[in-house]
Design a protein around this motif. Sequence first.
Motif, PDB file in Angstrom:
ATOM      1  N   LEU A 183       0.842  -1.190   0.000  1.00  0.00           N
ATOM      2  CA  LEU A 183       0.000   0.000   0.000  1.00  0.00           C
ATOM      3  C   LEU A 183       0.877   1.239   0.000  1.00  0.00           C
ATOM      4  O   LEU A 183       1.822   1.330   0.781  1.00  0.00           O
ATOM      5  N   PRO A 184       0.603   2.187  -0.882  1.00  0.00           N
ATOM      6  CA  PRO A 184       1.389   3.418  -0.891  1.00  0.00           C
ATOM      7  C   PRO A 184       1.017   4.291   0.304  1.00  0.00           C
ATOM      8  O   PRO A 184       0.031   4.044   0.995  1.00  0.00           O
ATOM      9  N   THR A 185       1.833   5.285   0.550  1.00  0.00           N
ATOM     10  CA  THR A 185       1.490   6.266   1.577  1.00  0.00           C
ATOM     11  C   THR A 185       0.297   7.071   1.088  1.00  0.00           C
ATOM     12  O   THR A 185       0.323   7.641  -0.004  1.00  0.00           O
ATOM     13  N   ILE A 186      -0.755   7.088   1.884  1.00  0.00           N
ATOM     14  CA  ILE A 186      -1.988   7.766   1.485  1.00  0.00           C
ATOM     15  C   ILE A 186      -2.143   9.030   2.319  1.00  0.00           C
ATOM     16  O   ILE A 186      -1.980   8.996   3.544  1.00  0.00           O
ATOM     17  N   SER A 187      -2.427  10.133   1.669  1.00  0.00           N
ATOM     18  CA  SER A 187      -2.607  11.391   2.383  1.00  0.00           C
ATOM     19  C   SER A 187      -3.709  11.236   3.424  1.00  0.00           C
ATOM     20  O   SER A 187      -4.786  10.719   3.135  1.00  0.00           O
ATOM     21  N   PRO A 188      -3.456  11.671   4.673  1.00  0.00           N
ATOM     22  CA  PRO A 188      -4.485  11.535   5.707  1.00  0.00           C
ATOM     23  C   PRO A 188      -5.735  12.355   5.421  1.00  0.00           C
ATOM     24  O   PRO A 188      -6.780  12.122   6.027  1.00  0.00           O
ATOM     25  N   ASN A 189      -5.634  13.313   4.507  1.00  0.00           N
ATOM     26  CA  ASN A 189      -6.791  14.139   4.179  1.00  0.00           C
ATOM     27  C   ASN A 189      -7.610  13.587   3.021  1.00  0.00           C
ATOM     28  O   ASN A 189      -8.632  14.155   2.659  1.00  0.00           O
ATOM     29  N   SER A 190      -7.177  12.474   2.438  1.00  0.00           N
ATOM     30  CA  SER A 190      -7.882  11.946   1.281  1.00  0.00           C
ATOM     31  C   SER A 190      -9.047  11.072   1.715  1.00  0.00           C
ATOM     32  O   SER A 190      -9.004  10.445   2.779  1.00  0.00           O
ATOM     33  N   PRO A 191     -10.110  10.998   0.912  1.00  0.00           N
ATOM     34  CA  PRO A 191     -11.303  10.242   1.311  1.00  0.00           C
ATOM     35  C   PRO A 191     -11.071   8.747   1.430  1.00  0.00           C
ATOM     36  O   PRO A 191     -11.828   8.055   2.108  1.00  0.00           O
TER      37      PRO A 191
END
Length: 255
Positions: A183-191
């Motif tokens: 899993l890539p790093t996902i922005s904490p602000n993304s849905p």
Amino acid sequence: MALGQLGQPELVLATRTSTPAGITPENFEDACDQSLARGIAARTLRQFDLANANLSVALFLSHALEMTYREQLIRIELGQLLTTQGRPDPEMLEETMSMPVQTSARRRAYGMYALAEACMAVGDYQKAMNLLAAPSGPHPDLWAFAAAVLGLEQLRDADVQAGIYTDLAYAIWALRDGTEVELPTISPNSPEAEYGTLLQAAALMRVRSMSRHARRKLEAPLNLTPDQRVWQLMGRIHAAALAERDDDVLRLGSH
């Protein structure tokens, strides 16, 4: 509005707010645009109260000015805000997309995407897939994610264009197959951030010694949609069993 299109919501909110220069329709339309831009930026940064306040002002002004096309867009943004807050309202979005307004193909695709996310949030993954019109549609990554959640083997090898949900779909299939989950790093602000956190926890639980770490992820404050709360509860029960703890399953369910 330009800063928002450039993906710089922080700069949008840093701009000075201004009151309408007068009481003409043009002045109020400018105020509507400003509130819409600030509302979208605040939603992107998960400043929910600020987002709701600005989008509500924009909706009021667009309705008062009888700008039906603009009103439809604002209602879509409000629908996305509700989903991100964990309060999805698919019915409101369906009503929005049926408004008597000439809707462009781009607007319709955007509205269907927001509606599909809301349907997923209430656990209706099949309806989400139906709305997205197969992998040839404008949002194949979300279609692939819903198909993976449903475990539709005949669709897993569909050739879809990469998007924000594509890696999450691959992670689900890897979990099902027992292969390595990436899993890539996902922005904490993304849905889709919460889906990523829940899948990371599920991957950790494949190693018993990591079950406590997985449980900490599942107990961290998360802004969950209804379907994600079910995933979270299932994960916490499984993590507790792996850790051989005496947690009361009914107590976990009460949360």
